[in-house]
Design a protein around this motif. Structure first.
Motif, PDB file in Angstrom:
ATOM      1  N   ARG A   1       0.829  -1.195   0.000  1.00 16.48           N
ATOM      2  CA  ARG A   1       0.000   0.000   0.000  1.00 16.48           C
ATOM      3  C   ARG A   1       0.868   1.252   0.000  1.00 16.48           C
ATOM      4  O   ARG A   1       1.873   1.311   0.702  1.00 16.48           O
ATOM      5  CB  ARG A   1      -0.926  -0.003   1.224  1.00 16.48           C
ATOM      6  CG  ARG A   1      -2.066  -0.942   0.982  1.00 16.48           C
ATOM      7  CD  ARG A   1      -2.975  -1.197   2.130  1.00 16.48           C
ATOM      8  NE  ARG A   1      -3.549  -2.519   1.903  1.00 16.48           N
ATOM      9  CZ  ARG A   1      -4.602  -2.763   1.124  1.00 16.48           C
ATOM     10  NH1 ARG A   1      -5.242  -1.781   0.545  1.00 16.48           N
ATOM     11  NH2 ARG A   1      -5.018  -3.996   0.948  1.00 16.48           N
TER      12      ARG A   1
ATOM     13  N   LYS B   1       0.653   7.050   2.953  1.00 14.24           N
ATOM     14  CA  LYS B   1      -0.195   8.244   2.916  1.00 14.24           C
ATOM     15  C   LYS B   1       0.343   9.327   3.832  1.00 14.24           C
ATOM     16  O   LYS B   1      -0.097  10.465   3.792  1.00 14.24           O
ATOM     17  CB  LYS B   1      -1.620   7.878   3.342  1.00 14.24           C
ATOM     18  CG  LYS B   1      -2.323   6.969   2.331  1.00 14.24           C
ATOM     19  CD  LYS B   1      -3.727   7.446   2.054  1.00 14.24           C
ATOM     20  CE  LYS B   1      -4.421   6.565   1.053  1.00 14.24           C
ATOM     21  NZ  LYS B   1      -5.366   5.650   1.668  1.00 14.24           N
TER      22      LYS B   1
ATOM     23  N   TYR C   1       7.760   1.547  10.996  1.00 20.73           N
ATOM     24  CA  TYR C   1       7.601   2.846  10.320  1.00 20.73           C
ATOM     25  C   TYR C   1       8.838   3.243   9.526  1.00 20.73           C
ATOM     26  O   TYR C   1       8.756   3.985   8.557  1.00 20.73           O
ATOM     27  CB  TYR C   1       7.377   3.957  11.351  1.00 20.73           C
ATOM     28  CG  TYR C   1       5.991   4.048  11.896  1.00 20.73           C
ATOM     29  CD1 TYR C   1       4.945   3.344  11.336  1.00 20.73           C
ATOM     30  CD2 TYR C   1       5.723   4.871  12.989  1.00 20.73           C
ATOM     31  CE1 TYR C   1       3.669   3.440  11.847  1.00 20.73           C
ATOM     32  CE2 TYR C   1       4.451   4.985  13.511  1.00 20.73           C
ATOM     33  CZ  TYR C   1       3.423   4.266  12.937  1.00 20.73           C
ATOM     34  OH  TYR C   1       2.166   4.373  13.438  1.00 20.73           O
TER      35      TYR C   1
ATOM     36  N   ARG D   1       3.658   5.815   6.953  1.00 15.04           N
ATOM     37  CA  ARG D   1       2.600   4.823   7.159  1.00 15.04           C
ATOM     38  C   ARG D   1       1.555   4.933   6.067  1.00 15.04           C
ATOM     39  O   ARG D   1       1.362   5.984   5.471  1.00 15.04           O
ATOM     40  CB  ARG D   1       2.017   4.868   8.576  1.00 15.04           C
ATOM     41  CG  ARG D   1       1.432   6.155   9.032  1.00 15.04           C
ATOM     42  CD  ARG D   1       0.997   6.027  10.536  1.00 15.04           C
ATOM     43  NE  ARG D   1       0.644   7.314  11.080  1.00 15.04           N
ATOM     44  CZ  ARG D   1       0.708   7.642  12.377  1.00 15.04           C
ATOM     45  NH1 ARG D   1       1.127   6.768  13.264  1.00 15.04           N
ATOM     46  NH2 ARG D   1       0.348   8.834  12.786  1.00 15.04           N
ATOM     47  N   SER D   2       0.903   3.793   5.808  1.00 15.51           N
ATOM     48  CA  SER D   2      -0.003   3.723   4.667  1.00 15.51           C
ATOM     49  C   SER D   2      -1.423   4.136   5.023  1.00 15.51           C
ATOM     50  O   SER D   2      -2.269   4.249   4.148  1.00 15.51           O
ATOM     51  CB  SER D   2       0.002   2.306   4.080  1.00 15.51           C
ATOM     52  OG  SER D   2      -0.346   1.371   5.070  1.00 15.51           O
ATOM     53  N   SER D   3      -1.696   4.368   6.307  1.00  5.72           N
ATOM     54  CA  SER D   3      -3.047   4.790   6.691  1.00  5.72           C
ATOM     55  C   SER D   3      -3.179   6.309   6.555  1.00  5.72           C
ATOM     56  O   SER D   3      -2.201   7.047   6.652  1.00  5.72           O
ATOM     57  CB  SER D   3      -3.344   4.365   8.124  1.00  5.72           C
ATOM     58  OG  SER D   3      -2.341   4.836   8.985  1.00  5.72           O
TER      59      SER D   3
ATOM     60  N   ARG E   1      -5.340  10.507  11.134  1.00  4.12           N
ATOM     61  CA  ARG E   1      -6.553  10.503  11.955  1.00  4.12           C
ATOM     62  C   ARG E   1      -6.393  11.524  13.077  1.00  4.12           C
ATOM     63  O   ARG E   1      -5.294  11.712  13.597  1.00  4.12           O
ATOM     64  CB  ARG E   1      -6.743   9.153  12.650  1.00  4.12           C
ATOM     65  CG  ARG E   1      -7.120   8.027  11.762  1.00  4.12           C
ATOM     66  CD  ARG E   1      -7.538   6.848  12.640  1.00  4.12           C
ATOM     67  NE  ARG E   1      -7.727   5.671  11.798  1.00  4.12           N
ATOM     68  CZ  ARG E   1      -6.774   4.794  11.540  1.00  4.12           C
ATOM     69  NH1 ARG E   1      -5.580   4.931  12.076  1.00  4.12           N
ATOM     70  NH2 ARG E   1      -7.019   3.762  10.759  1.00  4.12           N
TER      71      ARG E   1
ATOM     72  N   GLU F   1      -7.230  11.226  16.098  1.00  4.12           N
ATOM     73  CA  GLU F   1      -6.821  10.599  17.361  1.00  4.12           C
ATOM     74  C   GLU F   1      -5.323  10.325  17.432  1.00  4.12           C
ATOM     75  O   GLU F   1      -4.775  10.102  18.513  1.00  4.12           O
ATOM     76  CB  GLU F   1      -7.532   9.236  17.552  1.00  4.12           C
ATOM     77  CG  GLU F   1      -9.036   9.276  17.576  1.00  4.12           C
ATOM     78  CD  GLU F   1      -9.655   9.186  16.184  1.00  4.12           C
ATOM     79  OE1 GLU F   1      -8.949   9.462  15.191  1.00  4.12           O
ATOM     80  OE2 GLU F   1     -10.844   8.869  16.089  1.00  4.12           O
ATOM     81  N   GLU F   2      -4.682  10.279  16.256  1.00  4.17           N
ATOM     82  CA  GLU F   2      -3.292   9.835  16.220  1.00  4.17           C
ATOM     83  C   GLU F   2      -2.322  11.004  16.252  1.00  4.17           C
ATOM     84  O   GLU F   2      -2.589  12.059  15.688  1.00  4.17           O
ATOM     85  CB  GLU F   2      -3.033   9.059  14.922  1.00  4.17           C
ATOM     86  CG  GLU F   2      -3.232   7.578  15.059  1.00  4.17           C
ATOM     87  CD  GLU F   2      -2.984   6.879  13.731  1.00  4.17           C
ATOM     88  OE1 GLU F   2      -2.886   5.668  13.748  1.00  4.17           O
ATOM     89  OE2 GLU F   2      -2.895   7.563  12.687  1.00  4.17           O
ATOM     90  N   GLN F   3      -1.173  10.754  16.853  1.00  2.95           N
ATOM     91  CA  GLN F   3      -0.090  11.734  16.800  1.00  2.95           C
ATOM     92  C   GLN F   3       0.371  11.857  15.337  1.00  2.95           C
ATOM     93  O   GLN F   3       0.605  10.846  14.679  1.00  2.95           O
ATOM     94  CB  GLN F   3       1.062  11.208  17.668  1.00  2.95           C
ATOM     95  CG  GLN F   3       2.055  12.262  18.082  1.00  2.95           C
ATOM     96  CD  GLN F   3       3.221  11.656  18.876  1.00  2.95           C
ATOM     97  OE1 GLN F   3       3.445  10.455  18.872  1.00  2.95           O
ATOM     98  NE2 GLN F   3       3.956  12.521  19.551  1.00  2.95           N
TER      99      GLN F   3
ATOM    100  N   THR G   1       9.328  13.039  18.574  1.00  3.77           N
ATOM    101  CA  THR G   1       9.340  12.382  19.882  1.00  3.77           C
ATOM    102  C   THR G   1      10.489  11.385  19.970  1.00  3.77           C
ATOM    103  O   THR G   1      11.235  11.349  20.958  1.00  3.77           O
ATOM    104  CB  THR G   1       8.002  11.628  20.114  1.00  3.77           C
ATOM    105  OG1 THR G   1       6.929  12.554  19.961  1.00  3.77           O
ATOM    106  CG2 THR G   1       7.953  11.015  21.497  1.00  3.77           C
TER     107      THR G   1
END
Lengths: 473, 473
Positions: free
Chosen positions: A216, A219, A248, A290-292, A295, A297-299, A307
């Motif tokens: 994938r 993104k 990652y 990352r392929s998602s 969001r 909610e996510e850092q 970090t």
């Protein structure tokens, strides 16, 4: 040149467009991407596996030597004919008809003549890609023949890892078509024959069709330049990054000061992110992805990277001297300018070597320390894939250097580099360019007799005809 | 039994402990993990590659057939002798001396007799592991000979992907030692000979030493049972999970209702998480994991999984009917109980087949629809690795079924399953158990003549002596 009778017979099999004989039309097929110029008896351009089979059968029965050629982007004279004029090039450039995407299986079946860029452009609309990241734009069959890895090997592996199946034409009298084109990920029902054709420069058969694993598309991507506290801190830094960023981490590319400086000189528009413009001795390009889709909610990925870097900053070993998180297109622009930049410094003598990860910096330091005495005037402009052990060990000689008038210079230099790399550091003399005519002598010298004997036996049971630029027999 | 003279000569090479001849001591080496009982002429137990070489050389020169044996946990009669009493077992169980960890290279060099569990216990203190997750506890040499994949293939791949180098002893008169033990990730300097010994059941040589890629141990894991809205929704569900969770997704295991019910019956202490205890027709165990330690800034992994599931819940295709996020040890306890549970239902006839991912459910549905008419009384208790296409297609016959008194039953059943799997669905008759004596007939039947001829040629140039349970010649 080839007998008129052979030309006519091959034109009957491949059509008029399938046989190229005019010198001006042959030229592109006779010329290597960086080195060499040969002479082809003719260029054959089949459009299907059946045509490849017919052409190969004819050539084997008539003793005509064939050089398979895909994108012709390799750097080891693997895909161009020699100067004799007796070898015919078999080009895959018209073998581009078949494209069958299997979304559920995350795989694609393609003819071996597809260009990597065309394949990935077509896959992009499905959020997929064939994850071999290269500077060049080869055709798939050539990628199989060299088993290329590229800059994201760390995350996705090489062509071997991403090949599910192949169709291969053998150089025997029948032009036998081997159907190894399975699209399964788990299959252990005998010898995995496709492995024999991966990375062997087309000597055991001509790959005409490939079933490839797809991944994938990322993104989200974040990148940074990392300055290690010293050469000895490069590996501790990689380990600290792998520990914190795991799957990652998609690139960890090392760049020497000389290579970076050459890129800045050659492409003045490149942004220089370093304090006061002073280039550090060594810089790492780190990428996470990352392929998602992002969001709420996510850092965010930039923050994930920051970090991790903040944690590494606090480590007692202090592997990190400095770090610059920046936009991926800017970061990669520097990395992608290295190769051209180095080429413009003078005469380039390039090595594609690889090591255990822990030995990369030691090898480069060793060579840099001994170079001034052994070969004064030769500059080391190395960069490489620290994550997988590959190094583009580039040596540059100023164009007016007296070394270039010494006819034995290049040979002496090559032998020294390979001797230290292979014998002292147990490295490889070809990380991802395979053999080709340029590396034949090193294959002959470094391969144990028993393996050469086995390769000759394998050649006999696969492609006894004259095929490819490398002698395994 | 073996000639006294041979026993004495081998004892001189291997020491008294290196040659086992007492029937009660040989028994464990003669008995398969699930099927079969053979008879060994003797059991040879070398402790070094040099001893393997000496023993093999002696046996080849004296016409003694050798069956290499590692953990002897395979299910296809690959590592036990036949009933003739003429074959000697060459066990790797004392070949466990060498263990060299290279932390910077994330690799380890080990003798092939190491057990997977011992290797991973030793690696755990370095936060590393060899990422092949299996129910059994094989020795590394056997894992190479079968190219096992296991439950986390989706993330980490199989043994082939994680093998950097091998040392192999050939069955020729000299007992030639092939040094393919490089520890490089990128190396394309000829035929990648190690590939020939991976997944070929020890027929081409005895693996004595392995250099393995290691991965970082997951530090965070989250799991869920997912109930797809129907069999046709399993792949859309997998695709939706891959899209959202990418490289985190480390398992996507399918379990049929029959298999789950058998596990609950066999292990009553297992927690039944399903509404009212009603087992759905099909359940997926999904796992995501990461190797970094939890951080305050990051969304916890359970929440990451829940976020993704909430998104999938809202999809128009509605692939998900229900989901239960639960602690990994409880979730995996059910998955790990399937195999034993199914075994206790009756006589088990097991198939390890694989498919393109999109065909798995179609194949299972096809078989379940036709089974009552073709083989009434046979229950399908399938489970498998949907992410990589592998299916444990288990068939159970009640112990008092009249089918078991029909001498042709098992053969007819096997042929039907393989015919549909291989010919109709283009699947594999052995996903990750390789060949062994049990699959020899299917190798002979399904392998094209040309590939058999090539395998015979390869056998001649590697190990012409009598080696292994599979006939490739």
């Amino acid at each position: 040149m080839m007998d008129e009778q052979h030309i006519d017979a091959l034109a009957k099999l491949l059509g008029d467009k399938g046989v190229v004989t005019r010198p001006e039309d042959k030229e592109a097929y006779e010329t290597g991407a960086r080195y060499d110029r040969g002479r082809a008896a003719a260029v054959l351009r089949p459009t299907t596996t059946a045509e490849v089979s017919a052409a190969v059968s004819y050539c084997v029965r008539n003793g005509i030597a064939l050089i398979p050629q895909a994108g012709n982007t390799g750097l080891v004279s693997g895909s161009t004919p020699d100067v004799s004029g007796s070898e015919a090039v078999l080009s895959l450039d018209r073998l581009t008809r078949q494209f069958e995407l299997d979304l559920d299986n995350r795989s694609v079946r393609v003819d071996a003549g597809f260009r990597l860029s065309d394949l990935n452009r077509t896959l992009e609309e499905h959020d997929l890609f064939f994850p071999i990241d290269l500077g060049a734009d080869p055709r798939i069959g050539g990628m199989v023949a060299t088993n290329t890895g590229g800059s994201r090997f760390l995350k996705y592996g090489d062509v071997r890892r991403n090949t599910l199946g192949l169709k291969v034409v053998l150089a025997d009298e029948a032009g036998t078509v081997l159907d190894l084109d399975c699209d399964l990920r788990k299959n252990n029902t005998g010898v995995d024959w496709k492995q024999i054709f991966i990375g062997t420069s087309g000597a055991f058969g001509i790959v005409t069709e490939c079933v490839l694993n797809l991944e994938r598309l990322p993104k989200q991507v974040a990148t940074a330049f990392l300055v290690p506290a010293g050469g000895a801190q490069v590996l501790p830094l990689l380990n600290a990054m792998e520990e914190r960023l795991g799957a990652y981490l998609s690139a960890f590319e090392g760049m020497s000061k000389n290579a970076i400086a050459a890129a800045f000189t050659h492409v003045p528009s490149l942004k220089n992110p370093f304090q006061g413009g002073h280039i550090p001795d060594y810089v790492i390009l780190a990428e996470i992805s990352r392929s998602s889709a992002p969001r709420a909610e996510e850092q965010p990925l930039d923050a994930v990277l920051e970090t991790a870097l903040a944690e590494i900053w606090e480590l007692e070993e202090a592997p990190l001297a400095d770090a610059f998180v920046g936009p991926p297109h800017e970061t990669w622009a520097l990395r992608h300018a290295l190769s051209e930049g180095v080429k413009h410094l003078g005469k380039l003598i390039a090595f594609d070597v690889s090591f255990r990860r822990g030995d990369i910096m030691a090898f480069c330091d060793h060579m840099k320390a001994e170079m001034p005495e052994k070969f004064p005037g030769v500059t080391v402009c190395d960069f490489g894939h620290i994550g997988d052990g590959g190094v583009h060990f580039n040596l540059v000689v100023a164009k007016d250097s007296p070394l270039l008038t010494d006819p034995s210079f290049e040979q002496r230099l090559r032998e020294w580099v390979f001797t230290v790399a292979v014998e002292q550091y147990r490295g490889s003399f070809s990380a991802e360019h395979a053999i080709g005519r340029r590396n034949q002598a090193y294959y002959d010298f470094y391969t144990p007799e028993k393996l050469k004997e086995m390769a000759a036996g394998l050649k006999t049971v696969t492609s006894p005809g004259k095929l490819g630029s490398v002698r395994f027999g």
